[in-house]
Design an enzyme around this catalytic site. Structure first.
Site, short mmCIF file in Angstrom:
data_model
loop_
_atom_site.label_atom_id
_atom_site.label_comp_id
_atom_site.label_asym_id
_atom_site.label_seq_id
_atom_site.Cartn_x
_atom_site.Cartn_y
_atom_site.Cartn_z
N ASP A 49 0.87 -1.15 0.00
CA ASP A 49 0.00 0.00 0.00
C ASP A 49 0.92 1.22 0.00
O ASP A 49 2.11 1.11 0.33
CB ASP A 49 -0.89 -0.03 1.25
CG ASP A 49 -1.82 1.17 1.32
OD1 ASP A 49 -2.44 1.51 0.30
OD2 ASP A 49 -1.90 1.77 2.41
N ASP B 71 0.02 5.06 1.15
CA ASP B 71 -0.12 5.96 2.30
C ASP B 71 -0.13 5.16 3.60
O ASP B 71 -0.90 4.23 3.77
CB ASP B 71 -1.41 6.78 2.19
CG ASP B 71 -1.44 7.63 0.91
OD1 ASP B 71 -0.36 8.01 0.43
OD2 ASP B 71 -2.55 7.90 0.42
#
Length: 189
Positions: free
Chosen positions: A9, A11
């Site tokens: 991922d 953020d």
């Protein structure tokens, strides 16, 4: 078939997260140790692919070109540090659109698998949210690591409530990489 793939991922894993979204270049700030972690994955022969929900353009908070500029800068910084991200798969849709690519649905991982012929039975997903871990599980990815940067603490509670446990919980990306590299050496992942 491509083996040794790590999905990440963005953020809260690679860069600092914000409840107000990352909407411009100055707001994009690498988390401590993330560049080193990506370099170590690359040196250990892992293919790194980012899979990320990014709704800021759809919400009118930024232009699509700004998101592309953020990703260009991220890729350049990772390469300058000795790492490599093969590709970035983005879900630009709002949650209410019900698309198949918004995590926790597996669409982003399946698109990456199709494009690069990835063997999920040897892949790992690193995320900071329950949706990241659920997404990997929904796609059949072999192992999951929840990092405690970003939304990690909240995610542990959410996952516990639905009876899902990540394979590993790590304080940050660097520690997640330590586990992945060590586990791969002993061929348990």
């Amino acid at each position: 078939m491509r083996h040794k793939v790590v999905f990440l991922d963005r953020d809260g894993v690679i860069n600092r997260d914000s409840p107000d979204y990352i909407t411009n270049l100055p707001e994009f700030e690498f988390l401590p140790g993330s560049l080193e972690g990506l370099r170590r994955l690359t040196e250990a022969g892992f293919t790194c692919i980012v899979v990320t929900n990014q709704t800021a353009p759809a919400r009118g908070l930024m232009e699509t070109e700004t998101l592309a500029a953020i990703h260009d800068r991220m890729l350049a910084a990772v390469e300058a540090a000795g790492g490599r991200i093969l590709d970035i798969f983005i879900c630009p849709h709002l949650p209410e659109e019900g698309c198949g690519c918004r995590k926790p649905r597996p669409g982003l991982l399946l698109a990456a698998q199709k494009k690069y012929r990835i063997d999920f039975s040897s892949a790992v997903m690193i995320g900071d949210s329950a949706t990241d871990i659920e997404c990997a599980r929904n796609a059949g990815v072999a192992a999951t690591v929840l990092v405690q940067t970003g939304n990690g603490e909240k995610a542990l509670k959410e996952l516990s409530a639905i009876g899902i446990r990540p394979h590993r919980v790590a304080p940050d990306l660097r520690a997640a990489v330590d586990w992945i590299v060590a586990t791969r050496r002993s061929e348990k992942v």
